[in-house]
Every structure is written in C-alpha cells, then in structure tokens.
Design an enzyme around this catalytic site. Structure first.
Site, PDB file in Angstrom:
ATOM      1  CD  GLU A 104      47.737  48.721   3.754  1.00 54.22           C
ATOM      2  OE1 GLU A 104      48.283  48.651   2.631  1.00 54.22           O
ATOM      3  OE2 GLU A 104      46.742  49.440   3.971  1.00 54.22           O
ATOM      4  CG  HIS A 106      35.933  47.998   4.356  1.00 51.64           C
ATOM      5  ND1 HIS A 106      35.821  48.118   2.991  1.00 51.64           N
ATOM      6  CD2 HIS A 106      36.748  49.007   4.743  1.00 51.64           C
ATOM      7  CE1 HIS A 106      36.528  49.152   2.568  1.00 51.64           C
ATOM      8  NE2 HIS A 106      37.100  49.710   3.614  1.00 51.64           N
TER       9      HIS A 106
END
Lengths: 327, 346
Positions: free
Chosen positions: A60, A129
């Site tokens: 990321e 998540h």
C-alpha cells in the site's frame, strides 16, 4: 436518469472522468482484469487498457507513493486501497507526503490524487475488513476526506475529487455499495466537496452522520416520527473540509445534537463535531451533545453477537434519540 | 581513464563548469559549518533564540541535515548525464552539488538555510537540505528515509505512460535502502522496466548499529528485481560519468532501470557511531577526496591550469560570502503566512 447503486455510481464516475481526461488512471490491487474485489473498476480494463487500469503489487505504501509520483508528473491517479483496513502502511505517504507537498513547497508542487477505500463494518469482515479510518485522516490539514452515503452523491463527489487539485481520501462504505439505488444524473453531475446535506428536516433534535450511519439515522428518525418526535438528519458527506455552518444552523434550530459514527467513540470524528457545537452553539443547546459510536475496543469482531454489539444500528440510535429528545 | 574532453564526453568548458560546481558545493558546506558554530541555537535551549541588543531574534542557521562532502564528483557526474529541466531529479538531503549542477544557486541554498521568505524551494518552511524547484524538475522531498524512492517510480511510470522522453534519477544514502519504500520502488521499476536510475551514495557510515548493515550488495538486489546494477568508485568523476552515461542510455532506449551503488568516503571528522576520527585517519581519507582527484586529473589533462583553479576557488568563496550576506539580510516570512498553501485555494 438511470437508477444506480453506489458501486455503479462510483464506476460511472471513474469511467466518465477517464473518458474526459486521458491523464486520469486507476491503480491498485486487482483493479485490472478482476475489476476490483467489489467490482468498482469492472470493465475499465477492457475499455482503457492495462496502462491506465493498473494492477499494482500488494504494497500500500507503494501504491500511494507511485500515485504521488505520477501526480507530480502530470497524471491524475485514482489509487484504490482494497480495504480501508489495509491503508495504514500508506499512512506516511498520505500524511507526510501527499497532504504536505503543496505546503512544504510553498505552493510550487501539488498532488492531485484520489485515494478510494472501501470501509466500515456490519458485513462480517472481522477485525481487518471492517475498520472506519476517517478520524485518522480528517485530522490532517492538506487532505480532504469525503464519505458519500448515496449513489448520486458518490458519483458527483467522486468526479469533483478527481478534478480537485489537492489529495482527496474518498471513503466508500462497503454495506452501502448495494444497499440502495436511486436515480443518478447522467454526464457532468458534480457535487462540490464541503457542503453537508440535510437529508431530513426536523425540529426536536439534530443528528449528524456519514456513510452507512446516515441510512441508519434516517431509519431511526422515521421510527421517532411515528411517535411524534421530529428529528433532523444531516449527512455531512465531507469531513474535511467540514460544513460548520450547516451543523451550527441545524443545532441552533433544534437545540439538541447527536453525532453517530461506527468508529470507536474515543477520539472519533464525532468528538470534533461535538466540540464545534459546544464552542459555537452553546447558547442554543438544550441538552448534552450526545455521541452514538462503536465501543472502545481494538476492532470489530467477526462473530455475529459481538459484531452486532459493536455496530450502531437503527434501534440503538432510536433509543438514544428518544432519550435526548426527552432531556 | 582520465578526465579530458572525449569525443563522446562533455566538452572542456562543461568539464570546467562541473568542477566549478564541485568546488562551490564544498565552499558552501564549509561556510555552513562555520555559520553553524557561530549562530546556531541548540534546539533544547529553554529561553528561546538568542536576541541582539534591540531584542530581535538572531537568525537560526540550520545545516546539519545535509553533508555533501565526499559526494561531489558522483553528484555532478549524474547531473552531467541528465538534461536539466527535462529529466527528473528526486534528491535526498545530501545532494547539494547535484542540485547546484542542475540550476539551483548558492543564494537559493542560503535563503533556505536562513529560513527566509524568498527561499524559492519552500519559503523557509522546510529544513535546509530539502532542495526543490518545479522549473528545474528537482522534486522537493521530505525527511523520511525512502518515501521518495517509490514516488520516483511513479514519476517514471508517468513518463512512460505519457510517452515522454524523460529519465528520473532518485538518490538515497546507504541507510535508506533498508526502508520498505526503497524496495517497493525498485520492485515497481523492475516490473515496468521504467526509465529510472537509483543512486546510492554510500559513505559506509554504517560502522555503528548492526541493524544498519546490509547482508548482500545493492547490485545483487537490483538484479533480483530485474534492474541493471553496478558498483562504482564514487570518488572518481570519470568512472561515475561513464556509469551514468550507460544508465541514461539504457533508460532512454527502453532498457529499464539501473541501480548505481557509488562507494565514497566520509571525509568529515565525526564517526557515525560517535566520537572523532584520529588525524592520521583523516589524512589518509583526504587522499580520496573527489575534488582533489578531479583537480589532479584536469590539471594533468591540461583542461585546468593552476592559475584558473586558484581563480575558481576565489570566485566560489566570494559568491558564497555574498550569498550569505544577502540571505542574512533577507526578510523572514510573516508568522501568519504559515496558513498559506495548505490547499490550492487559501
């Protein structure tokens, strides 16, 4: 006007902007052939090719860092972080680099960049998540933080974000992607970044929310209306910049304020809204400023009872509304 | 190999200009060391900055974030292989000579050192050593190790996507190649065969913590990521010039990226792990001084004459002294202007 869900509105915004401006590209994990894990970029690879719909390594900081560099050299990247939970390795690239580039160069350089990230819980995503990350980033001057709750806003705000000369973090609630559909204007439908929207007019208390919580607040307000309690629901839509005027105007009208977010309570963005109300609308208040939020535990558990315990929902919100209205 | 005007190398006047830049960088740094001792306030000083008799705060001079000494040859060699204003430079805080060679002036440097409003890079906001100029395509970077490396990969990706004939050079010291962003950047560059040159300016200042050591050469790492790589004597101008020539040629012919691991010497008296070097060690190191080596070669090749060299030394000293005085006299930014340029509007 076609009827769209939010996921389709997000896709339409990107597709239209990529057609309009060749400098726009999307990049992220699985955004290419796969079309993204939620399908947000479905079809873009076939339409625009692999160079502009770029599958990146699973890294990321690298995704955002590459996007920053591409922006410095004239492109307009839309970087997708697959889940907001995974954005943290890029925190430094976003906070110390993208948000600070214009400032540290005294205006010589800028980073026109959009970072899209699906966020939020209630989908059995478990600890990694389900996170809400807005408070970390809304704290950062130089960065805009946008959280649409409805499809038409998602399209209009995302198009505005892509055309914005500054970095924008665009948070899309996973549960809202396919929650509702509404008519979404064709073509150049732009919603300015900043103004909040009063989704429901009311007189007894003001409720401020963003993302999924806007829907839950509207449901709770509907429930209270049946009992004769009129609740105003304000969809903030943009946390940075924040529409203080609309917040304060609403509180001055109703005299009571509630902020609802699914991020945990302490240091959540609701604290900032509460502080603004306390500082600038104190004389209008007829009750304590109330926050309804996730509990102060590290993250949202996977199992159903604990996920439900974590998430604010219409019933919890309605209960808090009744209590505040009766104060 | 000797420094001279090759058919395929820089002409004599360019070689002299590059040498002049090396001398200038050294002169600036030497002057900063003196200024620091004279004027810098300790950051922990509890009573605030020292003030003159009129109560006006003395300028704070900060420079300890960049030390170019020992790296001048490899930096100007890199600049010589690039096209200023067209190719991209993503520097680190040691790249004083590199930035001078592509157009930043000694006055620009001093305005930043004194934190003045007219500092063209940042208006006095960034600490000294954060070089930057959009016009010269010198990207202003932060103080974090390696973040700029992956950004450089993005710059090079844009060049490739847009079909622009541009090369990007990104520089780090030997410690920053441990950072994740260095690896993410080099991985991305290898995957997309980007026109990117990674310069590692290695002064072997790793005799401190074990954690700073690399197990495996950067060249091996480069090859593992699909890039070319070579280790060079970074104190030798000709060697560096040839290496950058190969790397830029590779980049411009769609041959992909190159890691250049330039080994140089740390000529300063401070030891990375603490303490000072003994004088005899410093004397031995001084024989590797890249400016002296370049001077000797230019003299031997007849490109430089002793009298010209003396003139260059005097010119640099004069220019630096004037830059210091002009920067010292320049106004500081107004406090409330700290609010400017957070966003594009306002």
């Amino acid at each position: 006007m076609p009827e769209m869900r939010m996921i389709e509105a997000v896709r339409a915004a990107m597709s239209e902007e990529m057609e309009r401006d060749e400098r726009v590209l999307v990049m992220g994990e699985d955004v290419g052939r796969k079309g993204g894990v939620f399908g947000a970029t479905d079809g873009l690879y076939a339409k625009f090719g692999e160079a502009r719909v770029l599958d990146t390594p699973l890294a990321e900081s690298g995704i955002v860092g590459v996007a920053i560099g591409a922006a410095l050299n004239g492109l307009i990247p839309i970087a997708e972080i697959q889940f907001a939970d995974f954005i943290h390795p890029a925190f430094d690239q976003i906070v110390s680099e993208a948000a600070r580039t214009r400032y540290r160069s005294n205006g010589d350089w800028s980073v026109p960049l959009v970072i899209r990230a699906p966020f939020g819980g209630g989908v059995h995503g478990g600890l990694y998540h389900s996170q809400s990350i807005e408070a970390f980033y809304a704290h950062v001057p130089g960065l805009k933080v946008v959280v649409p709750s409805m499809p038409a806003d998602a399209k209009g705000l995302l198009k505005s974000a892509i055309r914005d000369p500054d970095p924008v973090l665009f948070l899309e609630h996973k549960k809202v992607y396919r929650l509702v559909a509404e008519e979404v204007p064709d073509g150049d439908h732009l919603v300015p970044i900043g103004p909040a929207l009063v989704r429901r007019e009311g007189t007894r208390l003001s409720c401020f929310a963003w993302g999924l919580m806007t829907h839950y607040c509207l449901q709770a307000a509907e429930e209270l209306a049946a009992g004769g309690i009129s609740v105003e629901v304000v969809d903030l839509r943009s946390l940075a910049p924040l529409d203080r005027d609309t917040i304060l105007e609403s509180v001055r009208k109703t005299g009571k304020a509630m902020i609802v977010h699914e991020d945990n309570l302490t240091g959540g963005f609701g604290a900032e809204v509460a502080a603004i109300i306390s500082e600038h609308a104190f004389d209008s208040l007829d009750g304590p400023v109330v926050r309804v939020a996730g509990p102060d535990i590290p993250a949202m558990p996977f199992n159903t009872p604990q996920e439900e315990f974590f998430m604010p929902n219409p019933a919890k919100i309605a209960e808090a509304m009744r209590k505040l209205a009766a104060y | 190999m000797t420094a001279r005007a090759h058919d395929d190398g820089p002409p004599e006047h360019r070689l002299l200009a590059l040498y002049h830049t090396m001398v200038m960088a050294r002169a600036i740094e030497r002057r900063l060391w003196v200024l620091e001792h004279l004027e810098q306030i300790p950051p922990h000083q509890p009573l605030g900055p020292p003030r003159d008799s009129a109560g006006v705060a003395k300028a704070r001079v900060g420079m300890d974030s960049f030390v170019c000494t020992g790296l001048e040859a490899v930096q100007v060699a890199a600049a010589a292989a690039l096209r200023p204003g067209r190719d991209w430079i993503v520097p680190c805080p040691t790249d004083l000579a590199l930035c001078l060679a592509v157009g930043l002036s000694p006055l620009d440097v001093m305005l930043a050192v004194f934190g003045r409003a007219s500092d063209p890079a940042s208006g006095g906001r960034q600490s000294p050593g954060a070089f930057g100029s959009r016009a010269a395509r010198v990207v202003m970077t932060s103080a974090t190790a390696g973040r700029h490396v992956v950004q450089a990969a993005g710059i090079a990706y844009a060049s490739k996507l847009l079909g622009h004939d541009e090369v990007t050079l990104v520089c780090t010291d030997e410690r920053s190649i441990q950072s994740g962003d260095w690896h993410e950047g080099i991985n991305f560059a290898g995957a997309h065969s980007l026109p990117l040159i990674f310069l590692i300016e290695d002064r072997a200042r790793t005799d401190g913590p074990v954690a700073q050591h690399s197990y495996g050469s950067p060249v091996d790492r480069a090859e593992g990521y699909g890039l070319a790589g070579e280790s060079i004597d970074g104190s030798d101008f000709d060697t560096a010039l040839a290496a950058f020539g190969r790397a830029t040629e590779r980049a411009r012919s769609q041959g992909g990226g190159t890691v250049i691991h330039a080994l140089a010497v740390d000529l300063t008296s401070k030891v990375a792990g603490g303490g000072l070097r003994p004088p005899e060690e410093l004397e031995a190191l001084a024989r590797q001084d890249p400016i002296d080596r370049t001077r000797r070669r230019l003299l031997e090749a007849g490109v430089l004459h002793a009298a010209d060299d003396e003139q260059i030394q005097r010119d640099c000293a004069t220019v630096v002294a004037a830059a210091v005085e002009e920067a010292r006299a320049a106004p500081s930014p107004d406090g409330p202007r700290a609010l400017d340029n957070v966003f594009s509007r306002g």
